[in-house]
Design a protein around this motif. Structure first.
Motif, PDB file in Angstrom:
ATOM      1  N   ALA A 468       8.792  -5.138  -9.036  1.00 50.96           N
ATOM      2  CA  ALA A 468       9.717  -6.193  -8.623  1.00 50.96           C
ATOM      3  C   ALA A 468       9.177  -7.569  -8.972  1.00 50.96           C
ATOM      4  N   THR A 469      10.066  -8.415  -9.469  1.00 52.47           N
ATOM      5  CA  THR A 469       9.746  -9.824  -9.695  1.00 52.47           C
ATOM      6  C   THR A 469      10.806 -10.670  -9.008  1.00 52.47           C
ATOM      7  N   ILE A 470      10.348 -11.537  -8.130  1.00 57.04           N
ATOM      8  CA  ILE A 470      11.248 -12.453  -7.424  1.00 57.04           C
ATOM      9  C   ILE A 470      11.167 -13.824  -8.077  1.00 57.04           C
ATOM     10  N   THR A 471      12.317 -14.381  -8.404  1.00 56.91           N
ATOM     11  CA  THR A 471      12.386 -15.766  -8.874  1.00 56.91           C
ATOM     12  C   THR A 471      13.173 -16.556  -7.840  1.00 56.91           C
ATOM     13  N   SER A 472      12.501 -17.539  -7.242  1.00 53.01           N
ATOM     14  CA  SER A 472      13.117 -18.251  -6.123  1.00 53.01           C
ATOM     15  C   SER A 472      12.576 -19.673  -6.034  1.00 53.01           C
ATOM     16  N   PRO A 473      13.403 -20.637  -5.644  1.00 53.56           N
ATOM     17  CA  PRO A 473      12.897 -21.997  -5.429  1.00 53.56           C
ATOM     18  C   PRO A 473      12.024 -22.049  -4.180  1.00 53.56           C
ATOM     19  N   SER A 474      11.303 -23.130  -4.039  1.00 56.76           N
ATOM     20  CA  SER A 474      10.321 -23.250  -2.948  1.00 56.76           C
ATOM     21  C   SER A 474      10.962 -23.271  -1.567  1.00 56.76           C
ATOM     22  N   ASN A 475      12.231 -23.639  -1.469  1.00 53.81           N
ATOM     23  CA  ASN A 475      12.871 -23.724  -0.157  1.00 53.81           C
ATOM     24  C   ASN A 475      13.514 -22.414   0.290  1.00 53.81           C
ATOM     25  N   LEU A 476      13.287 -21.339  -0.461  1.00 53.20           N
ATOM     26  CA  LEU A 476      13.821 -20.034  -0.086  1.00 53.20           C
ATOM     27  C   LEU A 476      12.704 -18.995  -0.207  1.00 53.20           C
ATOM     28  N   LYS A 477      12.325 -18.411   0.934  1.00 52.01           N
ATOM     29  CA  LYS A 477      11.282 -17.390   0.946  1.00 52.01           C
ATOM     30  C   LYS A 477      11.925 -16.008   0.849  1.00 52.01           C
ATOM     31  N   SER A 516      16.693 -14.560  -7.592  1.00 56.35           N
ATOM     32  CA  SER A 516      16.993 -13.264  -8.198  1.00 56.35           C
ATOM     33  C   SER A 516      15.846 -12.289  -7.984  1.00 56.35           C
ATOM     34  N   LEU A 517      16.209 -11.018  -8.014  1.00 51.19           N
ATOM     35  CA  LEU A 517      15.255  -9.915  -7.992  1.00 51.19           C
ATOM     36  C   LEU A 517      15.440  -9.124  -9.278  1.00 51.19           C
ATOM     37  N   VAL A 518      14.342  -8.909 -10.000  1.00 51.06           N
ATOM     38  CA  VAL A 518      14.395  -8.111 -11.221  1.00 51.06           C
ATOM     39  C   VAL A 518      13.432  -6.936 -11.084  1.00 51.06           C
ATOM     40  N   TRP A 519      13.969  -5.732 -11.233  1.00 52.27           N
ATOM     41  CA  TRP A 519      13.141  -4.535 -11.320  1.00 52.27           C
ATOM     42  C   TRP A 519      12.935  -4.219 -12.796  1.00 52.27           C
ATOM     43  N   SER A 520      11.665  -4.121 -13.220  1.00 52.51           N
ATOM     44  CA  SER A 520      11.383  -3.894 -14.638  1.00 52.51           C
ATOM     45  C   SER A 520      10.364  -2.778 -14.821  1.00 52.51           C
ATOM     46  N   ASP A 521      10.654  -1.917 -15.810  1.00 51.16           N
ATOM     47  CA  ASP A 521       9.696  -0.878 -16.197  1.00 51.16           C
ATOM     48  C   ASP A 521       9.100  -1.171 -17.569  1.00 51.16           C
ATOM     49  N   GLY A 522       9.307  -2.396 -18.047  1.00 53.26           N
ATOM     50  CA  GLY A 522       8.828  -2.777 -19.363  1.00 53.26           C
ATOM     51  C   GLY A 522       9.868  -2.577 -20.449  1.00 53.26           C
ATOM     52  N   VAL A 523      10.885  -1.789 -20.162  1.00 56.27           N
ATOM     53  CA  VAL A 523      11.981  -1.557 -21.097  1.00 56.27           C
ATOM     54  C   VAL A 523      13.295  -2.103 -20.531  1.00 56.27           C
ATOM     55  N   ASN A 525      15.364  -4.286 -17.572  1.00 54.04           N
ATOM     56  CA  ASN A 525      15.273  -5.368 -16.590  1.00 54.04           C
ATOM     57  C   ASN A 525      16.546  -5.355 -15.760  1.00 54.04           C
ATOM     58  N   VAL A 526      16.417  -4.893 -14.524  1.00 58.10           N
ATOM     59  CA  VAL A 526      17.570  -4.686 -13.638  1.00 58.10           C
ATOM     60  C   VAL A 526      17.643  -5.883 -12.694  1.00 58.10           C
ATOM     61  N   ARG A 527      18.562  -6.784 -12.972  1.00 59.88           N
ATOM     62  CA  ARG A 527      18.582  -8.068 -12.264  1.00 59.88           C
ATOM     63  C   ARG A 527      19.682  -8.119 -11.207  1.00 59.88           C
ATOM     64  N   SER A 528      19.302  -8.557 -10.013  1.00 59.27           N
ATOM     65  CA  SER A 528      20.253  -8.773  -8.921  1.00 59.27           C
ATOM     66  C   SER A 528      20.143 -10.210  -8.425  1.00 59.27           C
ATOM     67  N   PRO A 529      21.220 -10.997  -8.532  1.00 57.58           N
ATOM     68  CA  PRO A 529      21.205 -12.336  -7.945  1.00 57.58           C
ATOM     69  C   PRO A 529      21.079 -12.268  -6.427  1.00 57.58           C
ATOM     70  N   ILE A 530      20.353 -13.219  -5.867  1.00 62.16           N
ATOM     71  CA  ILE A 530      20.224 -13.372  -4.418  1.00 62.16           C
ATOM     72  C   ILE A 530      20.659 -14.802  -4.097  1.00 62.16           C
ATOM     73  N   VAL A 531      21.614 -14.936  -3.197  1.00 58.01           N
ATOM     74  CA  VAL A 531      22.213 -16.245  -2.944  1.00 58.01           C
ATOM     75  C   VAL A 531      22.191 -16.554  -1.451  1.00 58.01           C
ATOM     76  N   MET A 532      21.755 -17.756  -1.116  1.00 63.11           N
ATOM     77  CA  MET A 532      21.901 -18.292   0.226  1.00 63.11           C
ATOM     78  C   MET A 532      22.984 -19.365   0.155  1.00 63.11           C
ATOM     79  N   TYR A 533      24.066 -19.133   0.882  1.00 64.05           N
ATOM     80  CA  TYR A 533      25.189 -20.071   0.876  1.00 64.05           C
ATOM     81  C   TYR A 533      25.396 -20.563   2.299  1.00 64.05           C
ATOM     82  N   LEU A 534      24.988 -21.787   2.559  1.00 61.26           N
ATOM     83  CA  LEU A 534      25.048 -22.344   3.912  1.00 61.26           C
ATOM     84  C   LEU A 534      26.049 -23.490   3.957  1.00 61.26           C
ATOM     85  N   THR A 535      26.879 -23.487   4.979  1.00 59.92           N
ATOM     86  CA  THR A 535      27.854 -24.551   5.161  1.00 59.92           C
ATOM     87  C   THR A 535      27.494 -25.385   6.377  1.00 59.92           C
TER      88      THR A 535
END
Length: 545
Positions: A468-477, A516-523, A525-535
């Motif tokens: 798993a690889t997480i790509t996220s800005p600093s304000n979202l853990k 986003s979360l990406v699951w990768s086996d080297g071949v 890359n299974v990417r799932s967006p992760i969204v925080m939507y606050l009003t």
């Protein structure tokens, strides 16, 4: 190519007695899905070239349910039933309501559920009510909801004023004024005939009135970027509001103002793909835990086949007959995605609708949030990539019981659920939880802390390890447990948990944090967006006096 055609009408008469397309919309979308290759296609010389549909080897069955914008619920449901019984593989439906409805009141949600039960995926246009939030009309999670984005080609129309000022606008205007300038007048200042004059308006209209009055052309100075090129029934250009002011000033300060509207030019659009301004946005107005739309596909200024019986501008009085037309809308994006789904199904005929949908979403390429400020609530998982979708590696599977459980979790009664399932369902027999527990390829939360449980099925290599690889800005853990998934066989499943939290607070009206979360086996890359939507909560708007 066309192997079947049915039509549905509650009152048969001489104007409603055929499946033939008298408007053009259905022909355009059908040819986009599966049209055969045509050489030297164009719209009156615009966008010339070779053209074909997404899957030209596919066959088409047509079910006509709409008549002059009237689409009866009963006829939509009857068409779904017939399409399923006829054995279609994919359903593409480029119609919908202007706003979302509860699932049990939406005939397309009901019909597509029935299709899903029989292994048929439904692809639907997301809607054309953007750019406002929560305007997406296609929200049921068992459908593929498609937003519209630009291509690398755009159409411009230049306006040359009498003082040789050249302004650049948008439009589909194949007319040639042959270097002749015509009197230019303000729409509001005309006291007599429009005949032979170019009319300037500071608002957008269809051009029907000007066509009827035999105007020479029409120029719009419009406040908003409409995001696509208008197909005018006479020479026309849509300018920015700033350039519209320049036209108005020229008219007001010139004794005999004149202008020429040049023929449309095609130029390269280097910013594509960008979600069209008109494309309906999320978040999902009824089920906040399900991200909609799902994906985006080309839907701006699309050249495809057209019915000669339909006006290319769809304006009464436009008597041009053409075999091809350039049109924009999520209606045009939907068949692109449908074609991609059919392409995936060709390689995986036994895959469920959710599996095909998952493959399209997790292999979509990420869009640029800088040029798409509404981010995932505009484009979902991203822009379709059909070639990658045939080999996604992992899929997020969901079947009828999973959707029934979701309907239970949003509080639907057994009677409401029976509308979809066709049989009695007891929510007490199913594990209770939240709609966000649905095994969906994307994740969204409207609260500052959330946890998602997901299960993936291995459809790649039998022996494989995904990290798993997480790509996220600093304000979202964000954390994922476990961080490694090891598979020893095909169709093996593994589950994981995603936890996310933020201390950020929205500034009116809302805050979108994309990750986003990406699951990768080297071949793969299974990417799932992760969204925080606050009003902004109502209490946040209180002002202390």
């Amino acid at each position: 190519k066309l192997i079947g055609a049915r039509f549905y009408i509650h009152a048969l008469d001489e104007n409603h007695n055929s499946a033939r397309d008298t408007i053009g919309h259905g022909t355009h979308t059908a040819s986009t899905v599966a049209g055969n290759q045509v050489n030297k296609a164009s719209f009156y010389g615009l966008a010339p070239g070779n053209m074909r549909g997404a899957v030209p080897s596919a066959r088409i069955a047509v079910y006509k349910v709409c008549w002059e914008d009237l689409c009866e619920d009963s006829e939509v449901l009857a068409a779904f039933d017939d399409a399923i019984a006829d054995g279609v593989d994919i359903i593409s439906i480029s119609i919908g309501t202007r706003s979302a409805h509860q699932y049990y009141r939406d005939p397309i949600a009901i019909g597509s559920f029935h299709a899903m039960q029989k292994g048929v995926l439904t692809s639907q246009s997301a809607g054309n009510s953007g750019p406002y939030e929560s305007t997406v009309a296609s929200i049921a999670p068992w459908k593929l909801s498609v937003a519209a984005s630009t291509t690398d080609r755009q159409f411009i129309v230049k306006v040359v004023l009498g003082d040789n000022t050249t302004l650049v606008g948008k439009g589909i205007s194949p007319f040639d004024m042959k270097r002749k300038k015509f009197p230019l007048v303000d729409y509001h200042a005309v006291n007599n005939s429009f005949t032979g004059k170019i009319i300037f308006k500071n608002f957008y209209a269809s051009g029907g009135y000007e066509l009827h009055e035999k105007a020479a052309g029409i120029i719009f100075g419009y406040d908003d970027d409409i995001g696509f090129s208008i197909n005018c029934p006479l020479p026309g250009s849509v300018l920015s509001s700033k350039d519209g002011e320049r036209v108005s000033s020229y008219i007001n300060n010139t004794r005999h103002p004149v202008a020429e509207i040049l023929k449309t030019e095609a130029i390269r659009n280097g910013s594509a793909p960008v979600v069209g301004t008109f494309s309906s946005r999320g978040p999902n107005p009824f089920t906040k835990d399900i991200l909609k739309p799902d994906i985006t596909a080309p839907g701006v200024d699309i050249l495809a086949a057209w019915s000669p019986e339909g006006s290319p501008s769809e304006v009464t009085g436009d008597e041009r007959a053409t075999k091809y037309n350039i049109v924009s809308g999520t209606s045009m994006a939907c068949p692109h995605a449908t074609g991609a789904a059919a392409y995936v199904k060709t390689f995986h005929p036994d895959w469920s609708p959710a599996a095909i949908k998952s493959a399209l979403m997790t292999t979509a390429f990420p869009m640029n949030a800088t040029t798409n400020p509404d981010a995932e609530i505009a484009y979902g998982a991203g822009h379709i990539d059909p070639v990658k979708a045939i080999n996604p590696g992992l899929i997020y599977e969901a079947l009828e019981d999973d959707y029934i459980r979701m309907l239970c979790n949003i509080g639907y009664t057994p009677e409401q659920i029976q509308i979809f399932s066709g049989h009695n369902n007891s929510c007490s027999k199913l594990s209770r939880g939240s709609p966000k527990d649905l095994n969906y390829p994307t994740m969204i939360s409207n609260v500052a802390e959330a946890k998602f449980t997901r299960t993936v099925t291995n459809v790649g290599n039998a022996n494989s390890t995904y990290k798993a690889t997480i790509t996220s800005p600093s304000n979202l853990k964000i954390s994922v447990t476990p961080e490694v998934l090891s598979f020893k066989s095909l169709n093996e499943t593994k589950s994981f948990v995603v936890t996310m939290s933020t201390k950020a607070r929205p500034v009116d009206p809302y805050l979108i944090i994309s990750a986003s979360l990406v699951w990768s086996d080297g071949v793969h890359n299974v990417r799932s967006p992760i969204v925080m939507y606050l009003t902004v909560r109502p209490s946040d708007d209180l002002v202390h006096l």
